[in-house]
Design a protein around this motif. Structure first.
Motif, PDB file in Angstrom:
ATOM      1  N   LEU A 238      47.069  16.368   0.553  1.00 25.19           N
ATOM      2  CA  LEU A 238      46.847  15.317  -0.474  1.00 25.19           C
ATOM      3  C   LEU A 238      47.658  14.130  -0.633  1.00 25.19           C
ATOM      4  CD1 LEU A 238      45.410  17.720  -3.456  1.00 25.19           C
ATOM      5  CD2 LEU A 238      44.038  16.348  -1.765  1.00 25.19           C
TER       6      LEU A 238
ATOM      7  N   TRP B 188      43.357   7.987  -3.641  1.00 23.76           N
ATOM      8  CA  TRP B 188      42.210   8.981  -3.910  1.00 23.76           C
ATOM      9  C   TRP B 188      41.752   8.322  -5.142  1.00 23.76           C
ATOM     10  CZ3 TRP B 188      40.917  12.547  -0.714  1.00 23.76           C
ATOM     11  CH2 TRP B 188      41.952  13.177   0.065  1.00 23.76           C
TER      12      TRP B 188
ATOM     13  N   ALA C 281      39.745  16.813   3.924  1.00 19.05           N
ATOM     14  CA  ALA C 281      41.459  16.862   3.802  1.00 19.05           C
ATOM     15  C   ALA C 281      41.862  18.168   3.695  1.00 19.05           C
ATOM     16  CB  ALA C 281      41.955  15.867   2.840  1.00 19.05           C
TER      17      ALA C 281
ATOM     18  N   ARG D 200      37.231  14.080  -5.197  1.00 18.68           N
ATOM     19  CA  ARG D 200      37.953  12.630  -4.839  1.00 18.68           C
ATOM     20  C   ARG D 200      37.597  12.162  -3.391  1.00 18.68           C
ATOM     21  NH1 ARG D 200      43.832  13.112  -6.758  1.00 18.68           N
ATOM     22  NH2 ARG D 200      43.636  14.986  -5.475  1.00 18.68           N
TER      23      ARG D 200
ATOM     24  N   ASP E 251      38.701  15.374  -0.734  1.00 17.71           N
ATOM     25  CA  ASP E 251      39.519  16.360  -0.766  1.00 17.71           C
ATOM     26  C   ASP E 251      38.773  17.559  -0.954  1.00 17.71           C
ATOM     27  OD1 ASP E 251      38.109  16.725  -3.384  1.00 17.71           O
ATOM     28  OD2 ASP E 251      39.937  16.141  -4.531  1.00 17.71           O
ATOM     29  N   ARG E 252      39.755  18.720  -1.116  1.00 17.60           N
ATOM     30  CA  ARG E 252      39.198  20.327  -0.786  1.00 17.60           C
ATOM     31  C   ARG E 252      38.401  20.553  -1.916  1.00 17.60           C
ATOM     32  NH1 ARG E 252      45.216  22.214   0.498  1.00 17.60           N
ATOM     33  NH2 ARG E 252      45.591  20.746  -1.072  1.00 17.60           N
TER      34      ARG E 252
ATOM     35  N   ILE F  33      47.402  11.693   5.905  1.00 16.06           N
ATOM     36  CA  ILE F  33      46.547  12.816   5.297  1.00 16.06           C
ATOM     37  C   ILE F  33      45.957  13.577   6.616  1.00 16.06           C
ATOM     38  CG2 ILE F  33      44.367  13.503   4.125  1.00 16.06           C
ATOM     39  CD1 ILE F  33      46.427  12.424   2.396  1.00 16.06           C
TER      40      ILE F  33
END
Length: 439
Positions: free
Chosen positions: A332, A346, A329, A256, A251-252, A297
């Motif tokens: 989300l 996640w 990503a 995660r 994730d950004r 995603i």
């Protein structure tokens, strides 16, 4: 397509890691970031083959052409005595290499090599015809004066009890992979050699006819390629490799990771997303497409990690090449394609760290090693050995990921240990060539 690396896991080598620095000319803040790989694991499983199949000088006795001519002479001789260079043969049956097992605590498997003369003698009472076209050249170790060959004996099932009588058995390569002691350099080398041999033999089995004119193909250059027997065609055919992208989506916030499950996975197992590359598609495009198709995603920056040969897939794809990436990503919300995945979620860094549990891998390794030993002793296939090994380190973790034999493990462990570059879209990281040459 979600790619299953394995439903089993192995090896206790998890906690200690070797760090590989990556220089980043465009970002001072990333100049000391690292990728990792488990201690004593110099290469990925199935890489690091020590046999050389290409010799610069054709006149060398270990070049494919010279080795083939010597092989023809040896096969026509009546003598079973060894001579220089020594030829060793590794039999396969239905994609399974011949193996044996020694020791008890723990048992250790070895490949079932035969000297060519001994193997000829072993076949005297069978219907199998050993010819130069049935053997595939694997390479040589000039320092020990040995040339190595593989042969598929699947057509003669009568050989199986003869091998078992000598405490040899044909074992699935995936089982040997899980049973491998990762601290044993010889075992790792044997695994790579067996993977290379299986890939070549299975490729020969699926390329018996020319895809252009339909005529039979014949082995050339000691089995390193094939050629159409039609004099008007003579199409050259080379061993097949199927490239697959495998990615850990992050994730950004870099907090995660996205992991998926297939219905055929063993309980509690999660892994990276993966899929085959389509024609006309770049590696980065394949990563983004597969992630979108399977989970909905959207992916932005894609960063290369390492690659791994994977010769334990279906026979129709004798050797896949796993190309590992980190993918960042841009969205989300997950929308799982149920035809590909059972689930995708996640997972926090802490949860994934707990999933890297050595107890799971130790249990799988011991079980597989014992299975190989029992098979070589002639124990019935139906015997269940898993109950003989209990995890003594407490309760099982709620989830686990593939063991160190799989590139997925190293992608995940690198991220868990904060050894992944920050969001490449923000830093515009450009990885220099050869940054992961040790992998």
């Amino acid at each position: 397509m979600f790619f299953l690396l394995s439903s089993s896991s192995t090896s206790p080598l998890l906690s200690l890691c070797r760090k590989l620095p990556i220089k980043t000319p465009t970002s001072k803040t990333l100049s000391h970031r690292y990728f990792t790989m488990s201690t004593n694991l110099k290469t990925h499983a199935f890489a690091g083959n020590t046999l050389r199949s290409t010799i610069p000088k054709p006149e060398s006795p270990f070049s494919p052409i010279s080795a083939l001519e010597t092989l023809k002479s040896r096969l026509s001789e009546n003598t079973l005595l060894p001579s220089s260079p020594n030829f060793k043969v590794l039999p396969f049956r239905k994609g399974r290499p011949l193996a044996t097992s020694t020791g008890d605590s723990p048992p250790v498997w070895h490949l079932g090599w035969f000297n060519l003369g001994d193997f000829k003698g072993f076949l005297t009472s069978s219907e199998f015809q050993l010819t130069e076209n049935s053997l595939v050249y694997l390479g040589s170790r000039s320092e020990d004066d040995v040339a190595y060959w593989a042969v598929d004996v699947s057509e003669d099932s009568s050989l199986v009890p003869q091998f078992v009588a000598k405490h040899f058995c044909f074992v699935e390569l995936r089982t040997l992979m899980v049973a491998t002691d990762w601290t044993d350099e010889r075992a790792m080398t044997d695994l790579a050699i067996a993977g290379h041999a299986r890939a070549l033999l299975e490729w020969h089995n699926i390329s018996r006819f020319c895809g252009h004119c339909g005529e039979k193909t014949v082995p050339m250059e000691a089995g390193r390629r094939k050629e159409c027997s039609n004099v008007l065609c003579k199409k050259r055919i080379y061993p097949r490799v199927d490239p697959v992208v495998i990615m850990l989506v992050i994730d950004r916030e870099n907090d995660r990771a996205l992991l998926g499950r297939q219905s055929r996975f063993v309980p509690r197992m999660w892994s990276c997303l993966a899929g085959f590359i389509e024609p006309g598609e770049s590696l980065e495009e394949a990563v983004r497409r597969e992630t979108w198709e399977e989970t909905g995603i959207e992916v932005g920056e894609v960063i290369y990690h390492s690659s791994q040969p994977w010769p334990v897939g279906p026979n129709s794809m004798p050797c896949q090449l796993m190309l590992g990436f980190f993918a960042y990503a841009k969205s989300l919300e997950i929308n799982v394609d149920k035809e590909e995945l059972e689930d995708a979620q996640w997972h926090s860094r802490e949860d994934v760290k707990k999933a890297l549990t050595s107890a799971e891998y130790i249990k799988a390794q011991r079980t597989a090693a014992a299975k190989v030993q029992q098979m070589c002793k002639g124990v019935e296939k139906g015997q269940n050995l898993s109950a003989d090994f209990n995890v003594e380190s407490g309760e099982l973790a709620p989830m686990f990921v593939p063991g160190p034999f799989a590139i997925a493990h190293h992608l995940i462990s690198s991220w868990v240990n904060n050894q992944v570059p920050l969001n490449g879209a923000e830093t515009q990281l450009k990885q220099p060539a050869g940054a992961l040459s040790n992998l």
